[in-house]
Design a protein around this motif. Structure first.
Motif, PDB file in Angstrom:
ATOM      1  N   LEU A   1       0.832  -1.206   0.000  1.00  0.00           N
ATOM      2  CA  LEU A   1       0.000   0.000   0.000  1.00  0.00           C
ATOM      3  C   LEU A   1       0.869   1.259   0.000  1.00  0.00           C
ATOM      4  CD1 LEU A   1      -2.722  -1.128   2.555  1.00  0.00           C
ATOM      5  CD2 LEU A   1      -3.115  -0.566   0.147  1.00  0.00           C
ATOM      6  N   THR A   2       1.921   1.266   0.795  1.00  0.00           N
ATOM      7  CA  THR A   2       2.838   2.413   0.854  1.00  0.00           C
ATOM      8  C   THR A   2       3.496   2.627  -0.501  1.00  0.00           C
ATOM      9  OG1 THR A   2       3.223   2.029   3.205  1.00  0.00           O
ATOM     10  CG2 THR A   2       4.860   3.363   2.040  1.00  0.00           C
ATOM     11  N   TYR A   3       3.967   1.531  -1.108  1.00  0.00           N
ATOM     12  CA  TYR A   3       4.618   1.590  -2.426  1.00  0.00           C
ATOM     13  C   TYR A   3       3.647   2.153  -3.476  1.00  0.00           C
ATOM     14  CZ  TYR A   3       6.353  -0.180  -6.910  1.00  0.00           C
ATOM     15  OH  TYR A   3       6.758  -0.299  -8.220  1.00  0.00           O
ATOM     16  N   LEU A   4       2.437   1.622  -3.523  1.00  0.00           N
ATOM     17  CA  LEU A   4       1.469   2.066  -4.528  1.00  0.00           C
ATOM     18  C   LEU A   4       1.030   3.510  -4.289  1.00  0.00           C
ATOM     19  CD1 LEU A   4      -0.682  -1.171  -4.922  1.00  0.00           C
ATOM     20  CD2 LEU A   4       0.870  -0.172  -6.623  1.00  0.00           C
ATOM     21  N   HIS A   5       0.887   3.888  -3.034  1.00  0.00           N
ATOM     22  CA  HIS A   5       0.507   5.265  -2.719  1.00  0.00           C
ATOM     23  C   HIS A   5       1.587   6.254  -3.184  1.00  0.00           C
ATOM     24  CE1 HIS A   5      -1.481   8.521  -0.638  1.00  0.00           C
ATOM     25  NE2 HIS A   5      -0.334   8.847  -0.054  1.00  0.00           N
ATOM     26  N   GLU A   6       2.847   5.865  -3.009  1.00  0.00           N
ATOM     27  CA  GLU A   6       3.950   6.728  -3.457  1.00  0.00           C
ATOM     28  C   GLU A   6       4.042   6.768  -4.983  1.00  0.00           C
ATOM     29  OE1 GLU A   6       7.403   5.215  -1.432  1.00  0.00           O
ATOM     30  OE2 GLU A   6       6.740   6.029   0.508  1.00  0.00           O
ATOM     31  N   LYS A   7       3.800   5.629  -5.625  1.00  0.00           N
ATOM     32  CA  LYS A   7       3.923   5.554  -7.080  1.00  0.00           C
ATOM     33  C   LYS A   7       2.729   6.200  -7.793  1.00  0.00           C
ATOM     34  CE  LYS A   7       4.981   2.459 -10.819  1.00  0.00           C
ATOM     35  NZ  LYS A   7       5.812   1.420 -11.282  1.00  0.00           N
ATOM     36  N   TYR A   8       1.558   6.091  -7.209  1.00  0.00           N
ATOM     37  CA  TYR A   8       0.333   6.616  -7.826  1.00  0.00           C
ATOM     38  C   TYR A   8      -0.409   7.528  -6.834  1.00  0.00           C
ATOM     39  CZ  TYR A   8       1.175   2.606 -10.907  1.00  0.00           C
ATOM     40  OH  TYR A   8       1.739   1.688 -11.759  1.00  0.00           O
ATOM     41  N   PRO A   9       0.161   8.687  -6.510  1.00  0.00           N
ATOM     42  CA  PRO A   9      -0.477   9.561  -5.511  1.00  0.00           C
ATOM     43  C   PRO A   9      -1.845  10.092  -5.946  1.00  0.00           C
ATOM     44  CG  PRO A   9       1.354  10.689  -6.580  1.00  0.00           C
ATOM     45  CD  PRO A   9       1.390   9.264  -7.057  1.00  0.00           C
ATOM     46  N   GLU A  10      -2.129  10.013  -7.242  1.00  0.00           N
ATOM     47  CA  GLU A  10      -3.415  10.510  -7.746  1.00  0.00           C
ATOM     48  C   GLU A  10      -4.575   9.559  -7.460  1.00  0.00           C
ATOM     49  OE1 GLU A  10      -1.645   8.100 -11.194  1.00  0.00           O
ATOM     50  OE2 GLU A  10      -0.886   9.307  -9.536  1.00  0.00           O
ATOM     51  N   HIS A  11      -4.277   8.320  -7.051  1.00  0.00           N
ATOM     52  CA  HIS A  11      -5.327   7.334  -6.781  1.00  0.00           C
ATOM     53  C   HIS A  11      -5.632   7.242  -5.291  1.00  0.00           C
ATOM     54  CE1 HIS A  11      -5.256   6.213 -10.905  1.00  0.00           C
ATOM     55  NE2 HIS A  11      -4.218   5.392 -10.857  1.00  0.00           N
ATOM     56  N   GLU A  12      -6.878   6.919  -5.011  1.00  0.00           N
ATOM     57  CA  GLU A  12      -7.300   6.623  -3.640  1.00  0.00           C
ATOM     58  C   GLU A  12      -7.485   5.107  -3.562  1.00  0.00           C
ATOM     59  OE1 GLU A  12     -11.301   7.159  -0.971  1.00  0.00           O
ATOM     60  OE2 GLU A  12     -10.801   8.764  -2.363  1.00  0.00           O
ATOM     61  N   PHE A  13      -6.612   4.443  -2.822  1.00  0.00           N
ATOM     62  CA  PHE A  13      -6.625   2.981  -2.764  1.00  0.00           C
ATOM     63  C   PHE A  13      -7.472   2.461  -1.601  1.00  0.00           C
ATOM     64  CE2 PHE A  13      -2.606   3.792  -5.065  1.00  0.00           C
ATOM     65  CZ  PHE A  13      -2.862   3.024  -6.185  1.00  0.00           C
TER      66      PHE A  13
END
Length: 190
Positions: free
Chosen positions: A88-100
């Motif tokens: 989740l941390t990795y994806l949040h950093e890579k895709y800050p425009e998305h709400e996961f």
């Protein structure tokens, strides 16, 4: 964009996974669902897993024609074993425009407190729960970060499919056609 992350070993991906992903992408507030292929769940045995790249390819084959469902190889790039909070941390950093958000079965609520940093997951992310046979809402039924969905109940399991293939039984319709051809072509689960 609101993206639901559906983690799994997908060993193999099957029709039940696709129905759950489709429901989440089209009957909740999620705009897209990403199937996150996990190399190895730290809370499960690794012995039955086939090569993670074969599982990734089967997931890609299953979703080729899906409108709002994608496949993510994020966990294949991270240190193993893979922990949800790290992904989740990795994806949040890579895709800050998305709400996961997370997507998981009600059976996973039993082990949620064993997850690494589960408190952070509950604090920072929403979790969409789909029903699993024999599991109710447990301790988290009133938690503000958790939504229980009306996803059709799926009793199909990857274990059933692996055992059926090993026993030379027909698994047509249990897995997408392209996945079945891939399993047969690579002689998997024999």
């Amino acid at each position: 964009m609101k993206v639901g992350l559906f983690f799994g070993s997908f060993n193999p991906i099957h029709t039940g996974h696709m129905i759950i992903a489709n429901y989440m992408a089209n009957h909740t507030d999620l705009q897209q669902v990403w199937l996150v292929v996990s190399p190895h769940n730290p809370l499960k045995e690794k012995s039955d897993l086939i090569n993670m790249y074969d599982r990734l390819e089967m997931a890609r084959l299953a979703t080729e024609d899906a409108m709002n469902i994608r496949v993510s190889d994020a966990e294949l790039k991270l240190p193993q074993p893979s922990y949800t909070i790290d992904t989740l941390t990795y994806l949040h950093e890579k895709y800050p425009e998305h709400e996961f958000s997370l997507i998981m079965g009600s059976d996973n609520l039993l082990s949620l407190k064993k997850w690494k940093n589960y408190e952070l997951i509950l604090r920072d992310y929403h979790i969409h729960i789909y029903p699993r046979p024999g599991y109710d809402k447990h301790d988290f039924k009133d938690h503000p970060s958790i939504s229980f969905t009306e996803t059709p109940l799926m009793e199909l399991s990857a274990t059933f499919i692996r055992n059926a293939v090993k026993a030379k039984k027909n698994v047509q319709y249990f897995v997408p056609d392209k996945v079945l051809k891939f399993i047969e072509g690579k002689n998997l689960y024999k």
